[in-house]
Design a protein around this motif. Structure first.
Motif, PDB file in Angstrom:
ATOM      1  N   HIS A 155       0.831  -1.220   0.000  1.00  0.00           N
ATOM      2  CA  HIS A 155       0.000   0.000   0.000  1.00  0.00           C
ATOM      3  C   HIS A 155       0.857   1.258   0.000  1.00  0.00           C
ATOM      4  O   HIS A 155       0.589   2.215   0.719  1.00  0.00           O
ATOM      5  CB  HIS A 155      -0.961   0.012   1.190  1.00  0.00           C
ATOM      6  N   ASN A 156       1.907   1.227  -0.825  1.00  0.00           N
ATOM      7  CA  ASN A 156       2.813   2.355  -0.934  1.00  0.00           C
ATOM      8  C   ASN A 156       2.987   2.681  -2.421  1.00  0.00           C
ATOM      9  O   ASN A 156       3.578   1.900  -3.167  1.00  0.00           O
ATOM     10  CB  ASN A 156       4.161   2.012  -0.288  1.00  0.00           C
ATOM     11  N   THR A 157       2.478   3.825  -2.823  1.00  0.00           N
ATOM     12  CA  THR A 157       2.510   4.212  -4.224  1.00  0.00           C
ATOM     13  C   THR A 157       3.932   4.362  -4.735  1.00  0.00           C
ATOM     14  O   THR A 157       4.257   3.928  -5.842  1.00  0.00           O
ATOM     15  CB  THR A 157       1.741   5.529  -4.424  1.00  0.00           C
ATOM     16  N   PHE A 158       4.792   4.960  -3.938  1.00  0.00           N
ATOM     17  CA  PHE A 158       6.180   5.187  -4.357  1.00  0.00           C
ATOM     18  C   PHE A 158       6.898   3.866  -4.643  1.00  0.00           C
ATOM     19  O   PHE A 158       7.546   3.714  -5.687  1.00  0.00           O
ATOM     20  CB  PHE A 158       6.936   5.979  -3.288  1.00  0.00           C
ATOM     21  N   ILE A 159       6.772   2.914  -3.733  1.00  0.00           N
ATOM     22  CA  ILE A 159       7.415   1.606  -3.928  1.00  0.00           C
ATOM     23  C   ILE A 159       6.853   0.934  -5.175  1.00  0.00           C
ATOM     24  O   ILE A 159       7.602   0.337  -5.964  1.00  0.00           O
ATOM     25  CB  ILE A 159       7.232   0.718  -2.683  1.00  0.00           C
ATOM     26  N   SER A 160       5.555   1.017  -5.384  1.00  0.00           N
ATOM     27  CA  SER A 160       4.933   0.389  -6.552  1.00  0.00           C
ATOM     28  C   SER A 160       5.431   0.989  -7.857  1.00  0.00           C
ATOM     29  O   SER A 160       5.738   0.269  -8.810  1.00  0.00           O
ATOM     30  CB  SER A 160       3.413   0.534  -6.477  1.00  0.00           C
ATOM     31  N   ILE A 161       5.525   2.307  -7.905  1.00  0.00           N
ATOM     32  CA  ILE A 161       5.994   2.976  -9.114  1.00  0.00           C
ATOM     33  C   ILE A 161       7.452   2.625  -9.392  1.00  0.00           C
ATOM     34  O   ILE A 161       7.829   2.316 -10.522  1.00  0.00           O
ATOM     35  CB  ILE A 161       5.804   4.505  -9.007  1.00  0.00           C
ATOM     36  N   VAL A 162       8.281   2.649  -8.364  1.00  0.00           N
ATOM     37  CA  VAL A 162       9.695   2.314  -8.541  1.00  0.00           C
ATOM     38  C   VAL A 162       9.851   0.863  -8.988  1.00  0.00           C
ATOM     39  O   VAL A 162      10.609   0.563  -9.917  1.00  0.00           O
ATOM     40  CB  VAL A 162      10.497   2.596  -7.252  1.00  0.00           C
ATOM     41  N   ALA A 163       9.137  -0.048  -8.342  1.00  0.00           N
ATOM     42  CA  ALA A 163       9.237  -1.466  -8.707  1.00  0.00           C
ATOM     43  C   ALA A 163       8.786  -1.700 -10.149  1.00  0.00           C
ATOM     44  O   ALA A 163       9.461  -2.406 -10.905  1.00  0.00           O
ATOM     45  CB  ALA A 163       8.411  -2.313  -7.745  1.00  0.00           C
ATOM     46  N   GLY A 164       7.672  -1.119 -10.537  1.00  0.00           N
ATOM     47  CA  GLY A 164       7.185  -1.271 -11.901  1.00  0.00           C
ATOM     48  C   GLY A 164       8.137  -0.681 -12.925  1.00  0.00           C
ATOM     49  O   GLY A 164       8.374  -1.272 -13.983  1.00  0.00           O
ATOM     50  N   THR A 165       8.703   0.473 -12.620  1.00  0.00           N
ATOM     51  CA  THR A 165       9.645   1.112 -13.535  1.00  0.00           C
ATOM     52  C   THR A 165      10.906   0.272 -13.688  1.00  0.00           C
ATOM     53  O   THR A 165      11.407   0.086 -14.807  1.00  0.00           O
ATOM     54  CB  THR A 165      10.007   2.524 -13.036  1.00  0.00           C
ATOM     55  N   VAL A 166      11.426  -0.243 -12.580  1.00  0.00           N
ATOM     56  CA  VAL A 166      12.632  -1.075 -12.634  1.00  0.00           C
ATOM     57  C   VAL A 166      12.367  -2.336 -13.459  1.00  0.00           C
ATOM     58  O   VAL A 166      13.168  -2.703 -14.334  1.00  0.00           O
ATOM     59  CB  VAL A 166      13.123  -1.429 -11.212  1.00  0.00           C
ATOM     60  N   VAL A 167      11.243  -2.995 -13.203  1.00  0.00           N
ATOM     61  CA  VAL A 167      10.917  -4.208 -13.958  1.00  0.00           C
ATOM     62  C   VAL A 167      10.793  -3.892 -15.441  1.00  0.00           C
ATOM     63  O   VAL A 167      11.344  -4.607 -16.293  1.00  0.00           O
ATOM     64  CB  VAL A 167       9.620  -4.857 -13.410  1.00  0.00           C
ATOM     65  N   TYR A 168      10.108  -2.824 -15.785  1.00  0.00           N
ATOM     66  CA  TYR A 168       9.925  -2.459 -17.186  1.00  0.00           C
ATOM     67  C   TYR A 168      11.262  -2.155 -17.862  1.00  0.00           C
ATOM     68  O   TYR A 168      11.548  -2.635 -18.956  1.00  0.00           O
ATOM     69  CB  TYR A 168       8.985  -1.265 -17.309  1.00  0.00           C
ATOM     70  N   MET A 169      12.098  -1.353 -17.211  1.00  0.00           N
ATOM     71  CA  MET A 169      13.378  -0.971 -17.815  1.00  0.00           C
ATOM     72  C   MET A 169      14.296  -2.177 -17.982  1.00  0.00           C
ATOM     73  O   MET A 169      14.984  -2.295 -19.007  1.00  0.00           O
ATOM     74  CB  MET A 169      14.063   0.115 -16.976  1.00  0.00           C
ATOM     75  N   VAL A 170      14.324  -3.068 -17.008  1.00  0.00           N
ATOM     76  CA  VAL A 170      15.154  -4.271 -17.130  1.00  0.00           C
ATOM     77  C   VAL A 170      14.655  -5.151 -18.272  1.00  0.00           C
ATOM     78  O   VAL A 170      15.438  -5.647 -19.084  1.00  0.00           O
ATOM     79  CB  VAL A 170      15.187  -5.041 -15.791  1.00  0.00           C
ATOM     80  N   LEU A 171      13.337  -5.332 -18.349  1.00  0.00           N
ATOM     81  CA  LEU A 171      12.787  -6.208 -19.386  1.00  0.00           C
ATOM     82  C   LEU A 171      12.955  -5.656 -20.795  1.00  0.00           C
ATOM     83  O   LEU A 171      13.216  -6.417 -21.730  1.00  0.00           O
ATOM     84  CB  LEU A 171      11.316  -6.506 -19.110  1.00  0.00           C
ATOM     85  N   ILE A 172      12.815  -4.337 -20.987  1.00  0.00           N
ATOM     86  CA  ILE A 172      12.982  -3.814 -22.348  1.00  0.00           C
ATOM     87  C   ILE A 172      14.452  -3.863 -22.778  1.00  0.00           C
ATOM     88  O   ILE A 172      14.738  -3.922 -23.964  1.00  0.00           O
ATOM     89  CB  ILE A 172      12.423  -2.381 -22.543  1.00  0.00           C
ATOM     90  N   ARG A 173      15.370  -3.891 -21.830  1.00  0.00           N
ATOM     91  CA  ARG A 173      16.778  -4.034 -22.181  1.00  0.00           C
ATOM     92  C   ARG A 173      17.128  -5.482 -22.491  1.00  0.00           C
ATOM     93  O   ARG A 173      18.010  -5.753 -23.279  1.00  0.00           O
ATOM     94  CB  ARG A 173      17.695  -3.540 -21.039  1.00  0.00           C
ATOM     95  N   MET A 174      16.423  -6.414 -21.845  1.00  0.00           N
ATOM     96  CA  MET A 174      16.711  -7.828 -22.032  1.00  0.00           C
ATOM     97  C   MET A 174      16.036  -8.412 -23.274  1.00  0.00           C
ATOM     98  O   MET A 174      16.564  -9.335 -23.889  1.00  0.00           O
ATOM     99  CB  MET A 174      16.271  -8.632 -20.799  1.00  0.00           C
ATOM    100  N   LEU A 175      14.844  -7.910 -23.617  1.00  0.00           N
ATOM    101  CA  LEU A 175      14.113  -8.494 -24.758  1.00  0.00           C
ATOM    102  C   LEU A 175      14.493  -7.849 -26.056  1.00  0.00           C
ATOM    103  O   LEU A 175      14.574  -6.845 -26.419  1.00  0.00           O
ATOM    104  CB  LEU A 175      12.603  -8.413 -24.513  1.00  0.00           C
TER     105      LEU A 175
END
Length: 106
Positions: free
Chosen positions: A86-106
């Motif tokens: 229930h923390n917006t900041f953590i959710s945004i950071v986690a989603g951004t990190v996952v997205y950036m890692v995945l677009i670099r890997m795929l």
């Protein structure tokens, strides 16, 4: 040129501050917010989140592997991490990190 840019930033900051402070100044003390405004305040965050999800996933059809899979997984990470912490900041950071890692890997 620098003066023009600085004045534009200052005007934008002043307007933003004024718009953010206006509701607190207008509805202070015994003056209550109208019922429709309270309902709007409860509904609007979910509506904005839905629009952002649609905006983020709009290119899935044209590039499913490159942006679709990372985008959908990032949305899933944001949803799960928000339900968990229930923390917006953590959710945004986690989603951004996952997205950036995945677009670099795929």
């Amino acid at each position: 040129m620098t003066g023009y840019i600085l004045s534009a930033i200052l005007v934008s900051a002043g307007i933003t501050l004024g718009l953010r402070a206006l509701p607190f100044l207008f509805f202070r003390g015994e003056r209550k917010m109208p019922e429709w405004l309270s309902r709007l305040g409860a509904i609007l965050p979910s509506a904005i989140m839905a629009v952002l999800i649609v905006y983020c996933l709009r290119s899935v059809k044209s590039d499913f592997v490159g942006s679709g899979i990372p985008g959908m997984l990032a949305v899933l990470v944001v949803a799960i991490s928000y339900r968990w912490k229930h923390n917006t900041f953590i959710s945004i950071v986690a989603g951004t990190v996952v997205y950036m890692v995945l677009i670099r890997m795929l």
